[in-house]
Design a protein around this motif. Structure first.
Motif, PDB file in Angstrom:
ATOM      1  N   SER A  43     -12.421  -0.056   6.183  1.00  0.00           N
ATOM      2  CA  SER A  43     -12.231  -0.325   7.824  1.00  0.00           C
ATOM      3  C   SER A  43     -10.765  -0.220   7.811  1.00  0.00           C
ATOM      4  CB  SER A  43     -12.839  -1.330   8.074  1.00  0.00           C
ATOM      5  OG  SER A  43     -12.633  -1.331   9.551  1.00  0.00           O
ATOM      6  N   MET A  44     -10.153  -1.454   8.013  1.00  0.00           N
ATOM      7  CA  MET A  44      -8.807  -1.708   8.158  1.00  0.00           C
ATOM      8  C   MET A  44      -8.217  -1.530   6.553  1.00  0.00           C
ATOM      9  SD  MET A  44      -8.149  -4.970  10.577  1.00  0.00           S
ATOM     10  CE  MET A  44      -6.498  -4.760  11.031  1.00  0.00           C
ATOM     11  N   GLY A  45      -8.865  -1.755   5.671  1.00  0.00           N
ATOM     12  CA  GLY A  45      -8.456  -1.532   4.389  1.00  0.00           C
ATOM     13  C   GLY A  45      -8.388  -0.008   4.116  1.00  0.00           C
ATOM     14  N   GLY A  46      -9.400   0.747   4.780  1.00  0.00           N
ATOM     15  CA  GLY A  46      -9.434   2.140   4.419  1.00  0.00           C
ATOM     16  C   GLY A  46      -8.038   2.679   4.950  1.00  0.00           C
ATOM     17  N   PHE A  47      -7.631   2.254   6.193  1.00  0.00           N
ATOM     18  CA  PHE A  47      -6.396   2.669   6.953  1.00  0.00           C
ATOM     19  C   PHE A  47      -5.254   2.421   5.928  1.00  0.00           C
ATOM     20  CE2 PHE A  47      -2.707   1.428   9.078  1.00  0.00           C
ATOM     21  CZ  PHE A  47      -2.379   2.854   9.746  1.00  0.00           C
ATOM     22  N   MET A  48      -5.233   1.270   5.332  1.00  0.00           N
ATOM     23  CA  MET A  48      -4.075   0.739   4.541  1.00  0.00           C
ATOM     24  C   MET A  48      -4.245   1.717   3.126  1.00  0.00           C
ATOM     25  SD  MET A  48      -2.358  -1.744   5.663  1.00  0.00           S
ATOM     26  CE  MET A  48      -1.574  -2.161   4.472  1.00  0.00           C
ATOM     27  N   SER A  49      -5.605   1.964   2.962  1.00  0.00           N
ATOM     28  CA  SER A  49      -5.588   2.865   1.477  1.00  0.00           C
ATOM     29  C   SER A  49      -4.757   4.120   1.725  1.00  0.00           C
ATOM     30  CB  SER A  49      -7.176   2.885   1.244  1.00  0.00           C
ATOM     31  OG  SER A  49      -7.161   3.945   0.109  1.00  0.00           O
ATOM     32  N   PHE A  50      -5.366   5.032   2.845  1.00  0.00           N
ATOM     33  CA  PHE A  50      -4.425   6.178   3.125  1.00  0.00           C
ATOM     34  C   PHE A  50      -2.856   5.886   3.412  1.00  0.00           C
ATOM     35  CE2 PHE A  50      -8.560   8.840   4.459  1.00  0.00           C
ATOM     36  CZ  PHE A  50      -8.904   9.040   3.196  1.00  0.00           C
ATOM     37  N   TRP A  51      -2.505   4.872   4.265  1.00  0.00           N
ATOM     38  CA  TRP A  51      -1.208   4.746   4.614  1.00  0.00           C
ATOM     39  C   TRP A  51      -0.227   4.569   3.291  1.00  0.00           C
ATOM     40  CZ3 TRP A  51       1.014  -0.216   7.261  1.00  0.00           C
ATOM     41  CH2 TRP A  51       2.560  -0.063   7.373  1.00  0.00           C
ATOM     42  N   ILE A  52      -0.767   3.740   2.401  1.00  0.00           N
ATOM     43  CA  ILE A  52      -0.230   3.374   1.186  1.00  0.00           C
ATOM     44  C   ILE A  52      -0.038   4.662   0.305  1.00  0.00           C
ATOM     45  CG2 ILE A  52      -0.230   1.821  -0.846  1.00  0.00           C
ATOM     46  CD1 ILE A  52      -0.876  -0.389   0.860  1.00  0.00           C
ATOM     47  N   ALA A  53      -1.230   5.302   0.116  1.00  0.00           N
ATOM     48  CA  ALA A  53      -1.173   6.391  -0.722  1.00  0.00           C
ATOM     49  C   ALA A  53      -0.089   7.511  -0.358  1.00  0.00           C
ATOM     50  CB  ALA A  53      -2.494   7.257  -0.572  1.00  0.00           C
ATOM     51  N   GLY A  54      -0.105   7.807   1.129  1.00  0.00           N
ATOM     52  CA  GLY A  54       1.014   8.724   1.733  1.00  0.00           C
ATOM     53  C   GLY A  54       2.381   8.075   1.452  1.00  0.00           C
ATOM     54  N   LYS A  55       2.489   6.992   1.339  1.00  0.00           N
ATOM     55  CA  LYS A  55       4.015   6.483   1.340  1.00  0.00           C
ATOM     56  C   LYS A  55       4.137   6.293  -0.140  1.00  0.00           C
ATOM     57  CE  LYS A  55       6.992   2.199   2.034  1.00  0.00           C
ATOM     58  NZ  LYS A  55       7.651   3.234   2.194  1.00  0.00           N
ATOM     59  N   TYR A  56       3.323   6.330  -1.412  1.00  0.00           N
ATOM     60  CA  TYR A  56       3.799   6.296  -2.424  1.00  0.00           C
ATOM     61  C   TYR A  56       3.008   7.225  -3.273  1.00  0.00           C
ATOM     62  CZ  TYR A  56       5.474   1.694  -1.361  1.00  0.00           C
ATOM     63  OH  TYR A  56       6.262   0.622  -0.789  1.00  0.00           O
TER      64      TYR A  56
END
Length: 585
Positions: free
Chosen positions: A183-196
């Motif tokens: 959920s919100m952690g899934g959002f964070m997963s894709f955001w952080i992966a794209g940033k790093y």
């Protein structure tokens, strides 16, 4: 973290144990003998520990839970791949989504422990708690949607990675590191992966939210995953969601974009609601990627919400203090394209921002290089002589406008890029129609490109090319040139929202360049016959899944007619139910 600090001596083999650092050691109950569905292995061979460390990024102690294979302390010098997991709304690093679990249903944490044991890897569950000490308990993690504290969890991620690598026997390489979340952690997963992308090999999302307000507290932005596809060229991505998930429409929307522009992304629907679905399939994907990761792309792209960031050993600094996105495109040793935009994908640029791009150490040390800069926003051309530093990095000063940058290692070599793409008078292509596409090329190199030709190639099978080739002619240094006749495309599918194209460019000397671009696609749909304008009116409408809600929508006099100064919502009737709409102009 040493073995002695954790256990105070040699550990014995314990079935699913939990250790609280600095406080008390205790057992939790052994798992039930049987587990439902796919979780039928032997999860008891796992060690689960809670710990904390001081975060210099966040300025406070931060907690995490770590899941280790059961033989971790008997395995000598063996090192392990790591999967980071981000929990969802109302959760913490401890506990589980299932508040009333039955005896034969494992909790989320028990299932994560099973993955650590089954796939012989380490799982780290971070804590997204975001309340200040003086604030009431806040169930919303990660400081997103809205942004209301100083904490920036994406900036914290490299720090927790460094801490885990320093204190546990990890394989401390991007090729053996993945990220996931619910959920919100899934959002964070894709955001952080794209940033790093330089820190991770794969990312997975369970029912991940598609958009949130994110970034610096004083100038946050609305962040949509669907616009960030260029950040993931070196990653394997996977989305799991349920056939009854209340936000499944958003997941279908992401698929209409990402599946059309990425061959490293896949999506799977499972029976269920908003939950950790297909956990075993996700971890299978991670282990496959660990054995055969995607390498660093020769040419890469990146979009970032922060004024300063680092990626692939490049560093960008700026004085930006307004909402926006820094966009790097076609980055390689010969140059790049850069802009700062207020919105994506093609929002207005912010030329008053001062940028500095520090390249990776790709060049000779303490040597002079000619750098061509074409400011497409202002129509200005310039050439600078820049000396590399002792590491072979170049520091290139720029602004927030749209600029093409060519780095000349050979003064006579051309370097061709796409300056602009125009689709008639629109910003989208209509499905089922022939669409002319006019392309302008730019030479940001040092020498003339003679008899330039180009061929247009679609990504996937959603489009046909009616006119695929063009002869541009000669393009001198720092010059632009538009093809005398447009390319013509025909989008066949009415289910896609974007189409990617590669433009294969060559000149008479045998030089070749591959440049990519995308075209937004407008679906061909019938007019909505039953609709209402909500301008301060009460409606019962679909909220998510099968849920409905009754409430006031829009701001105005409530007469159902759009009037100046009103804020309106358009609803359409579908299956006897009013539905909210997304409006595009």
């Amino acid at each position: 973290m040493t073995r002695k600090k954790i256990h105070g001596g040699s550990p014995s083999r314990i079935k699913f144990k939990l250790i609280i650092f600095g406080f008390i050691y205790f057992f939790i109950a052994a798992w039930p003998s049987g587990h439902a569905g796919e979780y039928s292995g032997d999860p008891e061979n796992a060690i689960v520990m809670d710990s904390r460390h001081y975060s210099h990024v966040l300025g406070e102690l931060r907690n995490y839970r770590i899941f280790l294979p059961g033989d971790y302390y008997d395995a000598g010098d063996k090192r392990y791949s790591v999967v980071y997991y981000f929990h969802g709304w109302s959760q913490r690093y401890f506990g589980s989504l299932r508040k009333n679990k039955t005896s034969d249903e494992p909790t989320d944490d028990e299932r994560l422990a099973e993955m650590a044991a089954r796939y012989d890897l380490i799982v780290v569950k971070t804590d997204g708690y975001n309340s200040n000490p003086e604030d009431p308990y806040n169930l919303r993690p990660y400081n997103i949607g809205p942004v209301h504290t100083h904490r920036q969890f994406p900036l914290y991620f490299p720090e927790i990675v460094t801490h885990i690598d320093a204190n546990y026997r990890t394989i401390a390489k991007r090729e053996n590191r993945a990220i996931s979340g619910l959920s919100m952690g899934g959002f964070m997963s894709f955001w952080i992966a794209g940033k790093y992308p330089h820190l991770l090999a794969a990312a997975g999302s369970f029912c991940g939210s598609p958009e949130f307000q994110v970034g610096p507290r004083d100038f946050s932005v609305e962040y949509y995953h669907r616009d960030m596809y260029k950040n993931y060229e070196a990653l394997k991505l996977r989305l799991h969601y349920g056939d009854r998930d209340f936000i499944r429409a958003y997941h279908r929307d992401i698929n209409q974009y990402w599946l059309q522009v990425m061959d490293n992304y896949e999506s799977q629907i499972y029976p269920g609601e908003h939950d950790v679905l297909g956990l075993d399939d996700m971890f299978k994907m991670f282990t496959e990627v660990f054995s055969k990761p995607i390498g660093k792309p020769r040419q890469w792209n990146h979009i970032d919400v922060y004024p300063e960031f680092s990626v692939w050993d490049y560093t960008v600094q700026s004085d930006r203090n307004v909402p926006g996105f820094t966009v790097l495109e076609d980055v390689d040793k010969e140059g790049f394209r850069v802009s700062v935009r207020r919105t994506l994908p093609v929002g207005e640029t912010v030329p008053m921002v001062k940028l500095q791009v520090f390249t990776a150490p790709l060049y000779q040390t303490n040597a002079d290089y000619l750098v061509n800069i074409v400011d497409l926003s202002k129509g200005e051309k310039m050439q600078k002589r820049i000396t590399s530093d002792g590491e072979g990095r170049l520091r290139i000063p720029l602004n927030g406008g749209l600029q093409e940058v060519g780095i000349l290692e050979t003064a006579e070599a051309p370097n061709i890029s796409i300056a602009s793409v125009n689709i008639g008078t629109n910003t989208w292509a209509s499905a089922g129609a022939d669409i002319p596409i006019s392309i302008t090329l730019i030479n940001k190199g040092g020498g003339k490109a003679g008899k330039v030709t180009a061929k247009l190639v679609p990504f996937g099978k959603a489009s046909n090319i009616k006119r695929s080739t063009a002869k541009f002619g000669d393009i001198g240094p720092l010059d632009t040139l538009t093809a005398p006749a447009p390319f013509v495309i025909h989008v066949n599918s009415d289910t896609v929202r974007i189409q990617k194209f590669d433009l294969a460019i060559s000149d008479e000397a045998g030089n070749q360049w591959i440049r990519s671009f995308t075209v937004n696609v407008k679906p061909k749909v019938a007019p909505a016959l039953e609709y209402e304008i909500a301008d301060g009116r009460t409606f019962t409408y679909a909220r998510g899944g099968n849920d409905t809600i009754t409430g006031m929508l829009g701001i105005g006099n409530g007469d159902g007619v759009p009037n100046p100064g009103e804020s309106i919502v358009v609803l359409v009737k579908d299956s006897a139910q009013w539905q909210l709409t997304s409006l595009h102009t």
